[in-house]
Design a protein around this motif. Structure first.
Motif, mmCIF file in Angstrom:
data_model
loop_
_atom_site.group_PDB
_atom_site.id
_atom_site.type_symbol
_atom_site.label_atom_id
_atom_site.label_comp_id
_atom_site.label_asym_id
_atom_site.label_seq_id
_atom_site.Cartn_x
_atom_site.Cartn_y
_atom_site.Cartn_z
ATOM 1 N N GLU A 631 0.815 -1.221 0.000
ATOM 2 C CA GLU A 631 0.000 0.000 0.000
ATOM 3 C C GLU A 631 0.845 1.266 0.000
ATOM 4 N N ASN A 632 1.890 1.253 0.824
ATOM 5 C CA ASN A 632 2.625 2.507 1.039
ATOM 6 C C ASN A 632 3.818 2.699 0.125
ATOM 7 N N GLU A 633 4.386 1.605 -0.342
ATOM 8 C CA GLU A 633 5.607 1.763 -1.130
ATOM 9 C C GLU A 633 5.482 1.233 -2.554
ATOM 10 N N ILE A 634 5.101 -0.017 -2.666
ATOM 11 C CA ILE A 634 5.223 -0.691 -3.958
ATOM 12 C C ILE A 634 4.236 -0.141 -4.987
ATOM 13 N N VAL A 635 2.961 -0.143 -4.624
ATOM 14 C CA VAL A 635 1.952 0.334 -5.579
ATOM 15 C C VAL A 635 2.151 1.824 -5.906
ATOM 16 N N PRO A 636 2.349 2.683 -4.906
ATOM 17 C CA PRO A 636 2.573 4.098 -5.248
ATOM 18 C C PRO A 636 3.792 4.303 -6.157
ATOM 19 N N LEU A 637 4.873 3.591 -5.880
ATOM 20 C CA LEU A 637 6.077 3.784 -6.692
ATOM 21 C C LEU A 637 5.838 3.363 -8.141
ATOM 22 N N TYR A 638 5.116 2.281 -8.299
ATOM 23 C CA TYR A 638 4.875 1.766 -9.652
ATOM 24 C C TYR A 638 3.985 2.711 -10.465
ATOM 25 N N PHE A 639 3.049 3.352 -9.765
ATOM 26 C CA PHE A 639 2.126 4.227 -10.502
ATOM 27 C C PHE A 639 2.555 5.689 -10.501
ATOM 28 N N GLN A 640 3.754 5.927 -10.010
ATOM 29 C CA GLN A 640 4.306 7.275 -10.097
ATOM 30 C C GLN A 640 4.940 7.397 -11.490
ATOM 31 N N ARG A 641 4.180 8.029 -12.412
ATOM 32 C CA ARG A 641 4.586 8.019 -13.823
ATOM 33 C C ARG A 641 5.080 9.386 -14.289
ATOM 34 N N ASP A 642 5.984 9.363 -15.261
ATOM 35 C CA ASP A 642 6.465 10.624 -15.829
ATOM 36 C C ASP A 642 5.547 11.057 -16.971
ATOM 37 N N ALA A 643 5.928 12.111 -17.659
ATOM 38 C CA ALA A 643 5.062 12.666 -18.694
ATOM 39 C C ALA A 643 4.776 11.656 -19.805
ATOM 40 N N ALA A 644 5.714 10.734 -20.010
ATOM 41 C CA ALA A 644 5.525 9.731 -21.060
ATOM 42 C C ALA A 644 4.758 8.507 -20.548
ATOM 43 N N GLY A 645 4.316 8.570 -19.287
ATOM 44 C CA GLY A 645 3.533 7.458 -18.743
ATOM 45 C C GLY A 645 4.377 6.312 -18.209
ATOM 46 N N ARG A 646 5.670 6.578 -17.988
ATOM 47 C CA ARG A 646 6.547 5.505 -17.511
ATOM 48 C C ARG A 646 6.957 5.721 -16.053
ATOM 49 N N PRO A 647 7.083 4.627 -15.301
ATOM 50 C CA PRO A 647 7.480 4.758 -13.889
ATOM 51 C C PRO A 647 8.999 4.890 -13.772
ATOM 52 N N GLN A 648 9.460 6.125 -13.877
ATOM 53 C CA GLN A 648 10.886 6.389 -13.980
ATOM 54 C C GLN A 648 11.707 5.801 -12.824
ATOM 55 N N GLU A 649 11.222 6.070 -11.614
ATOM 56 C CA GLU A 649 11.998 5.616 -10.469
ATOM 57 C C GLU A 649 11.999 4.096 -10.353
ATOM 58 N N TRP A 650 10.846 3.530 -10.661
ATOM 59 C CA TRP A 650 10.716 2.062 -10.640
ATOM 60 C C TRP A 650 11.721 1.438 -11.613
ATOM 61 N N LEU A 651 11.779 1.998 -12.811
ATOM 62 C CA LEU A 651 12.669 1.434 -13.833
ATOM 63 C C LEU A 651 14.135 1.565 -13.420
ATOM 64 N N GLY A 652 14.425 2.620 -12.697
ATOM 65 C CA GLY A 652 15.782 2.765 -12.168
ATOM 66 C C GLY A 652 16.127 1.616 -11.231
ATOM 67 N N ARG A 653 15.151 1.255 -10.407
ATOM 68 C CA ARG A 653 15.369 0.124 -9.494
ATOM 69 C C ARG A 653 15.521 -1.183 -10.248
ATOM 70 N N VAL A 654 14.727 -1.325 -11.320
ATOM 71 C CA VAL A 654 14.805 -2.550 -12.122
ATOM 72 C C VAL A 654 16.225 -2.713 -12.676
ATOM 73 N N ARG A 655 16.759 -1.628 -13.234
ATOM 74 C CA ARG A 655 18.121 -1.690 -13.785
ATOM 75 C C ARG A 655 19.131 -2.050 -12.699
ATOM 76 N N ARG A 656 18.956 -1.431 -11.549
ATOM 77 C CA ARG A 656 19.893 -1.672 -10.461
ATOM 78 C C ARG A 656 19.803 -3.119 -9.970
ATOM 79 N N SER A 657 18.596 -3.627 -9.910
ATOM 80 C CA SER A 657 18.417 -4.993 -9.431
ATOM 81 C C SER A 657 19.038 -5.996 -10.414
ATOM 82 N N ILE A 658 18.850 -5.774 -11.699
ATOM 83 C CA ILE A 658 19.461 -6.676 -12.684
ATOM 84 C C ILE A 658 20.985 -6.594 -12.589
#
Ligand SMILES: *Cc1c(COP(=O)(O)O)cnc(C)c1O
Length: 703
Positions: A631-658
């Motif tokens: 509720e507090n972290e995962i869903v909000p972070l995923y739906f925090q989208r930039d002007a192009a409709g992409r979850p910028q911060e989420w994708l940063g984490r994805v790259r870091r995790s890989i």
């Protein structure tokens, strides 16, 4: 020309290398789309186009290219120097879905071990059983209950060949059982550069019940299970020797027992030493053989450790142990924690420990726990101190098998072929930062969309470009706590119901046919998916197998793992999901206990839990912790989208995790560690000094 193309197709079909080579799979699909969809079996594709020269001709270029790719793979093995030859024994192997001789994680691990060994050019052969009915196929009936369906496997119809001598006569191995000899033949699967041999007792000359020894995987009673383990262990060791005699394989220097099921192999090695090596005392021979045996334990859960009553052991192995000059008590002592304890059953894990100078657990934490569980047990009944008492070698997954095509194409573009050839090298994943948000999100969305195509009953209002998919797929054993998310249904409903924040929850998993609580859990989850509150947003996909596993790990955004702490030895599905850009939410157990770092994913539970808290209270606390995180972290972070409709911060984490995890938890790193820390030290004998190079991947693990 047609003859040549047919030959190319046959070569492609009969080397399971296609299972990790997407262009070849695409070619099979394109040659016979319906056959491929129904079977995922290239031998069936081959038969269906045998009389269709026009189809072959239309694919001539692709056939030739794929054939050349295979040739290059087979002839360009990496140079390895002085690596010991290994025979790897396992009751299950998951190579791909048309060879259904696995039930879950253990088999996947064994399959990935062989594939990575092939990629690395290591001299490994696999030894297992060919189950005619494999593990069951799961169907869900109208009441939401699991039904088990068994399909008969015809080995001639899949890419397997019967092992024969140069005279074309099938190789036969005799296995001592009670006062008779069971005969087994062997099939061989070519897996890239390595071969996997599978014993089969379904022969007309055998007694009817012996023909069923290789009938079902984990299907039978204790008696069947023991006879299976005798065929796998004793038959397997004899098979290895027969292959040497026929000139088909060289003698291995190390015998690796993947789990205790195959531990009788070590007894047979000693027996062979007595027959041919001039040693008359079994215990001396057994002690000596332990120098070349490695044993990997895979679970701290007691149901995962087979043990048999003394009467059963005596009934099937009484004559055999007599020939070895052993009394009943002497033989039983090999499988008893306390060799003198008459009341103890015969434990295959204890036999494996007493037979192996190298032992290991499958994550750092599991190594510690295994040491606690099994530490006192030495080699032989005199309990000699083992040379490698309890290593910890964390499991890994075969990178190219599990990476989805869209993510794979991104990796190709940013890293070239390094991620395929050297996923375990530190430098490989650095270039992941070259992948921009747009490309990464497009690949993620394409893989999510492929999963959506398989989700019958998904709400039509949910778009693949938008939704957050939470995946949960694993064996439905109760300790894995599939129901943790459902503890507070109202709260879950509110989470899934956000109109602008569509969250989809996908479950999959089989319960063992005899596990009633596990089956009840399947039913509860299926019922919940049929509840009007959850319908369309929570789904259960029947028949979790490696094909479904690929679909799920490739399409999920969040990978959920909720075992009760210290019961998950490693877990590997989360590693597969990581490769595909999912973020893990997992109990601090198994691999996640060492992989987790803030910013890479989320942790459930605590590193040092209060042991005074009861199980039920802890389940509730972790269920709440999970909801709060979502509720507090995962869903909000995923739906925090930039002007192009992409979850910028989420994708940063994805790259870091890989970047941080893909190499460290690859099967290449794992096999490399087995070579350096188990195989080489064993093969070099007692005087070995631990100075073998280990690829520096450990430093890349997050602190
Ligand atoms: C990877 C895999 C597993 C093991 O995953 P865990 O995380 O250990 O549960 C089990 N079954 C299948 C089909 C898999 O592909």
């Amino acid at each position: 020309m047609q003859f040549e193309l047919t030959q190319v197709l046959e070569r492609l079909a009969y080397n399971f290398h296609w299972a990790w080579h997407t262009p070849t799979v695409d070619l099979f699909r394109s040659l016979a789309p319906d056959v491929w969809r129904a079977t995922h079996n290239p031998a069936a594709v081959m038969r269906s186009v045998a009389e269709a020269p026009d189809v072959l001709a239309a694919h001539a270029d692709r056939l030739v290219t794929a054939g050349r790719d295979l040739d290059v793979y087979l002839t360009h093995a990496p140079q390895v120097v002085a690596v010991p030859r290994v025979a790897y024994f396992s009751a299950e192997f998951a190579i791909t879905e048309c060879l259904p001789i696995y039930s879950g994680g253990l088999g996947v691990l064994a399959g990935d071990h062989l594939k990575a060994a092939s990629d690395l050019g290591l001299p490994v052969i696999g030894i297992g059983l060919l189950y005619r009915y494999g593990y069951f196929r799961q169907r869900i009936d109208v009441n939401g209950e699991q039904r088990e369906v068994y399909d008969r496997l015809d080995p001639d119809a899949i890419p397997l060949r019967l092992v024969t001598g140069s005279d074309g006569v099938p190789l036969e191995v005799g296995v001592p059982l009670s006062d008779r000899t069971v005969v087994a033949r062997a099939w061989v699967a070519q897996v890239g550069r390595v071969r996997l041999y599978l014993l089969d007792t379904d022969l007309p000359g055998n007694r009817e019940d012996d023909r069923w020894i290789t009938g079902h995987l984990y299907g039978g009673d204790s008696d069947t299970r023991l006879r299976q383990e005798i065929v796998l262990g004793i038959g397997g060791a004899r098979l290895v020797d027969a292959l040497r005699v026929l000139g088909l394989e060289m003698a291995p220097e190390v015998y690796h027992l993947n789990e205790g099921h195959s531990a009788f192999a070590a007894v047979e090695l000693a027996a062979d030493q007595m027959r041919t090596g001039g040693i008359s005392n079994f215990f001396t021979a057994h002690q000596q053989q332990a120098e070349r045996v490695a044993f990997t334990t895979h679970t701290p859960v007691s149901a995962g450790h087979d043990s048999f009553a003394a009467e059963l052991i005596e009934a099937h192995l009484g004559k055999y142990r007599g020939q070895l000059g052993l009394s009943r008590d002497q033989f039983m002592a090999l499988g008893r924690r306390d060799p003198g304890a008459d009341e103890e059953t015969f434990s295959m894990t204890v036999l494996a420990l007493r037979s192996a100078h190298a032992r290991n657990g499958v994550s750092q934490l599991h190594g510690v726990i295994s040491q606690r569980l099994w530490g006192g047990i030495g080699v032989g009944v005199r309990s000699v101190q083992p040379r490698i008492e309890m290593e910890a070698i964390t499991n890994g997954v075969h990178t190219t098998t599990w990476t989805g095509p869209e993510m794979g194409a991104l990796f190709d573009r940013s890293m070239g072929c390094a991620w395929r050839l050297e996923p375990h090298e530190l430098a490989t994943w650095r270039d992941i930062t070259r992948i921009d948000d747009e490309a990464l999100w497009a690949a993620r969305t394409a893989q999510r969309a492929r999963l959506f195509e398989r989700l019958d009953g998904l709400s039509p209002h949910i778009a693949a470009e938008q939704a957050l998919v939470i995946g949960f797929a694993r064996r439905f054993a109760t300790y894995k706590r599939a129901g943790l998310l459902l503890r507070d249904p109202d709260r879950l409903f509110r989470l899934l119901d956000g109109p602008d924040r569509p969250v989809v929850l996908v479950f999959a998993g089989k319960a063992h046919p005899n596990d009633e609580p596990g089956k009840l859990l399947v039913k509860q989850i299926v019922e919940a998916t049929r509840d009007p509150h959850f319908r369309g947003r929570m789904l259960f996909l029947a028949n979790y197998d490696v094909e479904l596993a690929r679909l799920l790990v490739q399409g999920s955004d969040v990978w959920l793992n909720t075992p009760r702490q210290h019961l998950e030895a490693s877990g590997t599905s989360g590693m597969k999901a990581t490769l595909n850009g999912a973020l893990n939410v997992s109990e601090l157990d198994g691999w996640w206990d060492e992989a987790y770092a803030p910013g890479l994913g989320w942790a459930l539970g605590e590193r040092a839990p209060d042991n005074n808290t009861g199980e039920e209270a802890r389940d509730w606390a972790e269920a709440r912790q999970l909801m709060v995180l979502l509720e507090n972290e995962i869903v909000p972070l995923y739906f925090q989208r930039d002007a192009a409709g992409r979850p910028q911060e989420w994708l940063g984490r994805v790259r870091r995790s890989i970047k941080m995890l893909a190499g460290a938890f690859s099967a290449h790193r794992m096999v490399d560690e087995y070579v350096a820390r188990i195989y080489c030290p064993l093969a070099s004998g007692p005087a070995f000094a631990q100075d073998v190079r280990i690829t520096g991947i450990r430093e890349s693990r997050p602190a």
